[in-house]
Write a protein that holds these residues in place. Sequence first.
Motif: not given
Length: 548
Positions: A192-221
């Motif tokens: 169900w949460f697979e949509t969180s693995q996506r990124s925009d296909k257009k616009g200023a943030l095209a290709g920037v991944p959503y947060d669905g693949k973040l891990t513990k190591a990404d949380g610093k700060g």
Amino acid sequence: MQRRSALKLGVSALAGLYLSPLLGYSKILDTPVFKGTFEPTWDSLEKYQVPDWFRDAKFGMWAHWGPQCEPEAGDWYARGMYQEDSWQYKYHVEKYGHPSKFGFKDVINIWKADNWNPEELVNLYKDTGAKYFMAMANHHDNLDLYDSKYQPNWNSTKMGPKKDIIAGWEKAARKAGLPFAVSVHAAHAWSWFETSQRSDKKGALAGVPYDGKLTKADGKGTWWEGLDPQELYAQNHPLSENSLNDGTIHSQWNWGNGVAKPSEAYIENFHDRTIDLIDKYNPDLVYFDDTALPLWPISDAGLRIAAHLYNKSLQKNKTVQTVVTGKILDEQQRKAMVWDIEKGQSNSIEPLPWQTDTCIGNWHYDRGVYKDKRYKSAKTVIHTLIDVVSKNGNLMLNIPVRGDGSIDELEREIVKEIGVWMKLNSKSIYGTRPWKIFGEGPQQASAGALTAQGFNEGKGKPYTSEDIRFAQKDKILYATVMAWPENGIAVIKSLGKSNPHHTEKIKQIRLVSTGEKLKFKQNSDALEVYFPNQKPEAFYANALEILS
């Protein structure tokens, strides 16, 4: 106590070691499971008998409430906010920011539930006529709404409200003397949460991944430093086939058709979380938003949970007093548990008790429904209840709860209006059983067929005074006329002298809402009942008590 495999093809249970020939793994298990009469197989579970409290209750109310209600933007928000071009995505970007920077984990963080008063709401629902109450224990968003041993970080005691939501609901339900139910939806977070693995296909943030693949190591700060988002999102896996098609998930709900198969760790974690929920809060009913049982047929985890619940109840009560519900059941599965129909009802009397679940708005709170006044009316709810009861079913009604834990004034008005009818007519509902036929009249001919897990509500024509629904109790026949007859005469063809369904002479008829005796004439082809000039309150459904 120890856990046992439910697989018919090969079973091994040795001092906590679980071997699954289907899944091909073994592990040492943490959560003990009740052994007893019920084994975790369909053949064993079909010995189950639905308890009388459930059969008698007929009407329950549900708080389908969690962090997805915080945005007040409708159903499946935690999935839809990651679907570019969807209205929920656009709403999310405008309200919170881009989902690469502010994901659903962050929605959970701002959810505070600061106006939640479970005792007040449960008492309101009891006063309305509900005979059991259900609270959501988790949704597909994977946040446990209780003090969860096996989801220790991503639960409501550590996140968001920092409250044990299920404990609060349970305490209120027990104090009100209502059986307590929980709904469990989290088995599906994997796909169900697979949509969180996506990124925009257009616009200023095209290709920037959503947060669905973040891990513990990404949380610093960040506010979530030290936490692993994958414990919530469970997205460290390849996408399902056709995952980019937003509708594919519906055809994969039964864990087939190219869905990405969950890992052993995910399956067993779900199992352990659910056993922990059952053992901590002792629910009288567990509702599963699954085809049959959770993770069936790729795993026997759901079978193990059901067997545990039944055996636990059997040990305590000498008979099983708990209920498990599931959707799209075959004939054997309907014996093993209660069939739940989502937003719909059967078109005939079912041989075994069943339940429909529906809501007056959307499942999760939607401010648009409130603004546009699109809630179901009390009349619609009551008509649904009467029809469902005539066919051996129960109605579970969700009243959407705002993010802050309150319900709005329009909902409160509808709930109270339901209560008016129930106070006057509930003897024709509670404790009844189906009659020889469920009813008569033109409405049923227009009713829609069930689709998937239900979804046929509201497809038939409106009820009229020609539509009658029957139920019986203690040698009393109840015939409910589904509208006030404008000419003052209700005609019931099934109770004519020549009709084979009712061969006894009718001696007395009362209008249940007022107790008033009504004049009647039993002709060969129909029973005519003469209604009074004065209409009672809530006269859109009129129960008659018929004595022979």
